[in-house]
Design a protein around this motif. Structure first.
Motif, PDB file in Angstrom:
ATOM      1  N   LEU A   1       0.846  -1.184   0.000  1.00  0.00           N
ATOM      2  CA  LEU A   1       0.000   0.000   0.000  1.00  0.00           C
ATOM      3  C   LEU A   1       0.887   1.242   0.000  1.00  0.00           C
ATOM      4  CD1 LEU A   1      -2.702  -0.963   2.684  1.00  0.00           C
ATOM      5  CD2 LEU A   1      -2.968  -1.013   0.203  1.00  0.00           C
ATOM      6  N   ASP A   2       0.305   2.363  -0.373  1.00  0.00           N
ATOM      7  CA  ASP A   2       1.008   3.645  -0.387  1.00  0.00           C
ATOM      8  C   ASP A   2       0.753   4.347   0.946  1.00  0.00           C
ATOM      9  OD1 ASP A   2       1.959   6.204  -0.762  1.00  0.00           O
ATOM     10  OD2 ASP A   2       0.610   6.693  -2.417  1.00  0.00           O
ATOM     11  N   PHE A   3       1.823   4.596   1.707  1.00  0.00           N
ATOM     12  CA  PHE A   3       1.686   5.221   3.023  1.00  0.00           C
ATOM     13  C   PHE A   3       2.247   6.643   3.056  1.00  0.00           C
ATOM     14  CE2 PHE A   3       2.258   0.590   4.026  1.00  0.00           C
ATOM     15  CZ  PHE A   3       0.930   0.356   4.350  1.00  0.00           C
ATOM     16  N   SER A   4       2.403   7.256   1.899  1.00  0.00           N
ATOM     17  CA  SER A   4       3.042   8.566   1.842  1.00  0.00           C
ATOM     18  C   SER A   4       2.224   9.664   2.521  1.00  0.00           C
ATOM     19  CB  SER A   4       3.311   8.955   0.380  1.00  0.00           C
ATOM     20  OG  SER A   4       2.105   8.976  -0.377  1.00  0.00           O
ATOM     21  N   ALA A   5       0.932   9.434   2.728  1.00  0.00           N
ATOM     22  CA  ALA A   5       0.078  10.462   3.331  1.00  0.00           C
ATOM     23  C   ALA A   5       0.110  10.440   4.855  1.00  0.00           C
ATOM     24  CB  ALA A   5      -1.364  10.292   2.850  1.00  0.00           C
ATOM     25  N   VAL A   6       0.740   9.419   5.458  1.00  0.00           N
ATOM     26  CA  VAL A   6       0.687   9.267   6.915  1.00  0.00           C
ATOM     27  C   VAL A   6       2.089   9.082   7.486  1.00  0.00           C
ATOM     28  CG1 VAL A   6      -1.626   8.256   6.871  1.00  0.00           C
ATOM     29  CG2 VAL A   6       0.369   6.748   6.751  1.00  0.00           C
ATOM     30  N   ASP A   7       2.202   9.283   8.793  1.00  0.00           N
ATOM     31  CA  ASP A   7       3.413   8.920   9.530  1.00  0.00           C
ATOM     32  C   ASP A   7       3.274   7.443   9.875  1.00  0.00           C
ATOM     33  OD1 ASP A   7       5.562   8.594  11.182  1.00  0.00           O
ATOM     34  OD2 ASP A   7       5.007  10.162  12.616  1.00  0.00           O
ATOM     35  N   VAL A   8       3.697   6.583   8.963  1.00  0.00           N
ATOM     36  CA  VAL A   8       3.339   5.170   9.030  1.00  0.00           C
ATOM     37  C   VAL A   8       3.922   4.483  10.262  1.00  0.00           C
ATOM     38  CG1 VAL A   8       5.278   4.335   7.627  1.00  0.00           C
ATOM     39  CG2 VAL A   8       3.097   3.082   7.634  1.00  0.00           C
ATOM     40  N   ASP A   9       5.036   4.985  10.787  1.00  0.00           N
ATOM     41  CA  ASP A   9       5.605   4.380  11.991  1.00  0.00           C
ATOM     42  C   ASP A   9       4.709   4.592  13.209  1.00  0.00           C
ATOM     43  OD1 ASP A   9       7.915   3.350  10.782  1.00  0.00           O
ATOM     44  OD2 ASP A   9       8.913   5.298  10.896  1.00  0.00           O
ATOM     45  N   GLN A  10       3.779   5.531  13.105  1.00  0.00           N
ATOM     46  CA  GLN A  10       2.873   5.833  14.209  1.00  0.00           C
ATOM     47  C   GLN A  10       1.456   5.308  13.955  1.00  0.00           C
ATOM     48  OE1 GLN A  10       4.013   7.222  17.086  1.00  0.00           O
ATOM     49  NE2 GLN A  10       6.013   7.035  16.087  1.00  0.00           N
ATOM     50  N   VAL A  11       1.316   4.409  12.993  1.00  0.00           N
ATOM     51  CA  VAL A  11       0.011   3.815  12.681  1.00  0.00           C
ATOM     52  C   VAL A  11       0.067   2.328  13.011  1.00  0.00           C
ATOM     53  CG1 VAL A  11      -1.720   3.363  10.900  1.00  0.00           C
ATOM     54  CG2 VAL A  11      -0.385   5.486  10.834  1.00  0.00           C
ATOM     55  N   GLY A  12      -0.926   1.833  13.746  1.00  0.00           N
ATOM     56  CA  GLY A  12      -0.954   0.425  14.129  1.00  0.00           C
ATOM     57  C   GLY A  12      -1.012  -0.491  12.920  1.00  0.00           C
TER      58      GLY A  12
ATOM     59  N   ALA B   1      -8.762   4.514  -4.192  1.00  0.00           N
ATOM     60  CA  ALA B   1      -8.862   3.439  -5.179  1.00  0.00           C
ATOM     61  C   ALA B   1      -7.488   2.979  -5.642  1.00  0.00           C
ATOM     62  CB  ALA B   1      -9.688   3.911  -6.374  1.00  0.00           C
ATOM     63  N   GLU B   2      -6.493   3.860  -5.546  1.00  0.00           N
ATOM     64  CA  GLU B   2      -5.131   3.517  -5.975  1.00  0.00           C
ATOM     65  C   GLU B   2      -4.342   2.800  -4.889  1.00  0.00           C
ATOM     66  OE1 GLU B   2      -7.085   6.371  -8.235  1.00  0.00           O
ATOM     67  OE2 GLU B   2      -6.436   6.677  -6.149  1.00  0.00           O
ATOM     68  N   GLY B   3      -4.952   2.606  -3.717  1.00  0.00           N
ATOM     69  CA  GLY B   3      -4.275   1.896  -2.644  1.00  0.00           C
ATOM     70  C   GLY B   3      -3.465   2.778  -1.724  1.00  0.00           C
ATOM     71  N   ALA B   4      -3.811   4.061  -1.636  1.00  0.00           N
ATOM     72  CA  ALA B   4      -3.140   4.962  -0.702  1.00  0.00           C
ATOM     73  C   ALA B   4      -3.909   4.982   0.618  1.00  0.00           C
ATOM     74  CB  ALA B   4      -3.054   6.366  -1.278  1.00  0.00           C
ATOM     75  N   PHE B   5      -3.217   4.663   1.694  1.00  0.00           N
ATOM     76  CA  PHE B   5      -3.813   4.700   3.030  1.00  0.00           C
ATOM     77  C   PHE B   5      -3.708   6.133   3.535  1.00  0.00           C
ATOM     78  CE2 PHE B   5      -3.590   4.445   7.646  1.00  0.00           C
ATOM     79  CZ  PHE B   5      -4.610   3.559   7.965  1.00  0.00           C
ATOM     80  N   LEU B   6      -4.867   6.775   3.763  1.00  0.00           N
ATOM     81  CA  LEU B   6      -4.881   8.191   4.124  1.00  0.00           C
ATOM     82  C   LEU B   6      -4.918   8.433   5.629  1.00  0.00           C
ATOM     83  CD1 LEU B   6      -7.387   9.617   1.476  1.00  0.00           C
ATOM     84  CD2 LEU B   6      -4.909   9.284   1.294  1.00  0.00           C
ATOM     85  N   GLY B   7      -5.193   7.384   6.414  1.00  0.00           N
ATOM     86  CA  GLY B   7      -5.355   7.553   7.855  1.00  0.00           C
ATOM     87  C   GLY B   7      -6.819   7.487   8.235  1.00  0.00           C
ATOM     88  N   GLY B   8      -7.129   7.904   9.459  1.00  0.00           N
ATOM     89  CA  GLY B   8      -8.513   7.827   9.913  1.00  0.00           C
ATOM     90  C   GLY B   8      -8.653   8.246  11.358  1.00  0.00           C
ATOM     91  N   VAL B   9      -9.566   7.597  12.065  1.00  0.00           N
ATOM     92  CA  VAL B   9      -9.810   7.926  13.467  1.00  0.00           C
ATOM     93  C   VAL B   9      -9.793   6.653  14.307  1.00  0.00           C
ATOM     94  CG1 VAL B   9     -11.252   9.898  12.803  1.00  0.00           C
ATOM     95  CG2 VAL B   9     -12.335   7.729  13.413  1.00  0.00           C
ATOM     96  N   ILE B  10      -9.510   6.848  15.597  1.00  0.00           N
ATOM     97  CA  ILE B  10      -9.582   5.774  16.591  1.00  0.00           C
ATOM     98  C   ILE B  10     -10.440   6.283  17.736  1.00  0.00           C
ATOM     99  CG2 ILE B  10      -8.296   4.264  18.150  1.00  0.00           C
ATOM    100  CD1 ILE B  10      -5.801   4.810  16.448  1.00  0.00           C
ATOM    101  N   MET B  11     -11.371   5.446  18.189  1.00  0.00           N
ATOM    102  CA  MET B  11     -12.199   5.826  19.331  1.00  0.00           C
ATOM    103  C   MET B  11     -12.488   4.594  20.178  1.00  0.00           C
ATOM    104  SD  MET B  11     -15.653   6.686  17.198  1.00  0.00           S
ATOM    105  CE  MET B  11     -16.424   5.503  16.115  1.00  0.00           C
TER     106      MET B  11
END
Length: 261
Positions: free
Chosen positions: A96-107, A143-153
């Motif tokens: 996946l493409d993780f360029s939009a997020v700080d991937v080291d800080q995503v579970g 659709a291109e497989g870029a993970f943009l992030g989200g929310v946790i609650m």
């Protein structure tokens, strides 16, 4: 004989595992038993019975958001007489493409659930991935497989505990979100019913609000995929929704297929 794999999803509350005797065949988890353990089950009779079906050359693929539990599993693997091949997954294993997020800080569980949802698509389209567990995550993937992030609650269990622990008289109310057998009333006639209604309808409202905001970025064609929720809950979301169980495990298996192919 095909390549056999044990896929292990180590969460905050439970360990989910599946044995695939030929990981390179098309995936159908409906035909593959998924067994749930707690950390104290590692090495006990249920654990050993589950693993008894594994061929000797089975390779393990593990993903974890619970370091102490992962350490217990690894310690058990290392204690076996026959060496067991294992791969502990991180974002570098995922296509996946993780360029939009700080991937080291995503579970890694969120990333793998996104991959599990994307891997099930016949046609490329953006998705919002909702995983309802101890915590609830809502993540956006293009659709291109870029993970943009989200929310946790907090999930329903954590919210119920918080109400009980931080008030004087409110009880802890148990709600099994995967098997509601009908939604609670929005007008509770006693304290327990009021809490149950607040937990469930609050979750529905929160998911709806977040998904609407994420769809503004992904576009109206974004599809909602939900893991871990009862169909009655999902049917009250005003979206085109697909339910799919064990998204994180599906993502782990997808990685295993890529590695071993």
């Amino acid at each position: 004989m095909g390549q056999s794999v044990v896929a292990v999803d180590i969460g905050n509350s439970f360990i989910k595992a599946a044995v695939l005797t030929d990981v390179l065949t098309p995936l159908d988890l409906h035909d593959t038993p998924v067994v749930t353990f707690k950390s104290e089950d590692i090495g006990n009779a249920q654990w050993l019975d589950f693993l008894g079906s594994c061929p000797v050359e089975t390779q393990w693929f593990l993903a974890s958001v619970n370091q102490s539990c992962l350490d217990c599993v690894v310690q058990w693997l290392d204690s076996q007489t026959t060496p067991i091949k294992r791969t502990i997954l991180n974002h570098q294993h995922l296509p996946l493409d993780f360029s939009a997020v700080d991937v080291d800080q995503v579970g890694v569980d969120r990333l793998l659930s996104a991959l599990g949802a994307m891997g099930a698509r016949e046609n490329p389209f953006p998705v919002v991935v909702v995983d309802i567990g101890t915590a609830v995550t809502i993540d956006a993937v293009t659709a291109e497989g870029a993970f943009l992030g989200g929310v946790i609650m907090p999930g329903i269990y954590l919210s119920s505990i918080a109400l009980a622990n931080y008030t004087d008289r409110l009880p802890e109310v148990e709600v099994n979100i995967s098997d509601l057998q009908g939604l609670p009333q929005a007008i509770g006639t006693c304290t327990q019913d009021a809490i149950k209604g607040g937990l469930v309808w609050g979750l529905i409202g929160a998911i709806e609000a977040v998904v609407k905001q994420q769809q503004k970025i992904l576009g109206p064609g974004a599809h909602l995929i939900v893991d871990g929720a009862d169909s009655d809950l999902v049917s009250n979301l005003p979206f085109d929704v697909s339910t799919m169980d064990h998204l994180c495990l599906r993502g782990i298996i997808h990685v295993a297929q890529n590695v071993l192919d």
